[in-house]
Design a protein around this motif. Structure first.
Motif, PDB file in Angstrom:
ATOM      1  N   SER A   6       0.829  -1.202   0.000  1.00  0.00           N
ATOM      2  CA  SER A   6       0.000   0.000   0.000  1.00  0.00           C
ATOM      3  C   SER A   6       0.864   1.252   0.000  1.00  0.00           C
ATOM      4  N   GLU A 226      -0.370  -3.714   5.967  1.00  0.00           N
ATOM      5  CA  GLU A 226      -1.560  -3.667   5.123  1.00  0.00           C
ATOM      6  C   GLU A 226      -1.163  -3.761   3.652  1.00  0.00           C
ATOM      7  N   MET A 230      -3.694  -2.884  -5.392  1.00  0.00           N
ATOM      8  CA  MET A 230      -3.463  -1.527  -5.864  1.00  0.00           C
ATOM      9  C   MET A 230      -2.453  -1.562  -6.994  1.00  0.00           C
TER      10      MET A 230
END
Length: 239
Positions: A6, A226, A230
């Motif tokens: 992330s 996390e 993406m």
């Protein structure tokens, strides 16, 4: 399904690497380490020096290693500063950014200057080879720390060696982790993977990196790293 580091996790890692106690030249060393791994996986033609790296723009393993470790965006070299080296970046005069000339006068020039240093360099020039070729030399943990780790700095200095997990986050910054790791990996798995990819020895890890996750002081929601799906290539600049 795709799984990428992330943006927030990457940003945190880059900031920690930027204030870590490593010199920026650690990035140059890791480029040579990665180039050797690439050579071992697919040896270059007529290269009898398996534990050495030939520099120059025609050295495929050397250029690939530079791109993998320092290119800010995969396949994009058109920016004024397409490369970035995160180690000690906040103390660096260029803040970690490197120009298009980095493959031609970056790591090779850095390692060339090492040859005249009084402390034992971890890469030494192989005599009689053109373009210049440098071989890895095993050094002790103390020698490596003396060479790469800064003891004091007035500003932007955490006093801690770079964390191996932060290196892993940077290393996998644009990688879909799903094919290799089957989804969101644990921090331990990420650290193991980057250790393998860069062929880091136990002595190198001990000397140059922190490995205790408690040292990161991560927020609770990031304690397990996390990793939402993406496409980082569609994001704004991350460094």
């Amino acid at each position: 399904m795709t799984t990428y580091i992330s943006r927030s996790t990457l940003t945190q890692a880059v900031r920690r690497l930027g204030i870590s106690s490593s010199q920026s030249s650690l990035g140059d060393y890791l480029i040579f380490k990665r180039a050797i791994v690439i050579k071992m996986n697919s040896p270059e033609v007529d290269d009898s020096y398996r534990n050495a790296v030939t520099t120059g723009l025609r050295s495929e393993s050397y250029i690939q290693a530079i791109d993998e470790l320092a290119l800010r965006r995969p396949g994009t070299k058109e920016d004024d500063n397409p490369y970035f080296v995160p180690f000690g970046a906040t103390r660096d005069t260029t803040r970690g950014y490197r120009t298009k000339k980095f493959p031609s006068n970056g790591p090779s020039d850095t390692v060339g200057r090492w040859q005249s240093r009084s402390s034992a360099p971890p890469l030494v020039l192989v005599p009689g080879r053109k373009p210049k070729t440098y071989a890895i030399v095993e050094r002790s943990a103390q020698e490596l720390r003396t060479f790469f780790i800064v003891k004091h700095a007035q500003n932007n200095f955490s006093g801690h060696r770079p964390h191996l997990l932060d290196l892993a986050i940077w290393w996998f910054r644009s990688t879909d982790l799903e094919p290799r790791m089957g989804g969101a990996p644990s921090p331990a798995k990420l650290m193991e993977a980057v250790t393998d990819d860069l062929r880091l020895s136990a002595i190198e890890v001990e000397a140059l990196f922190e490995t205790d996750l408690d040292d990161l002081a991560l927020a609770d929601h990031n304690s397990n790293i996390e990793l939402p799906g993406m496409d980082l290539e569609e994001e704004e600049d991350l460094t």
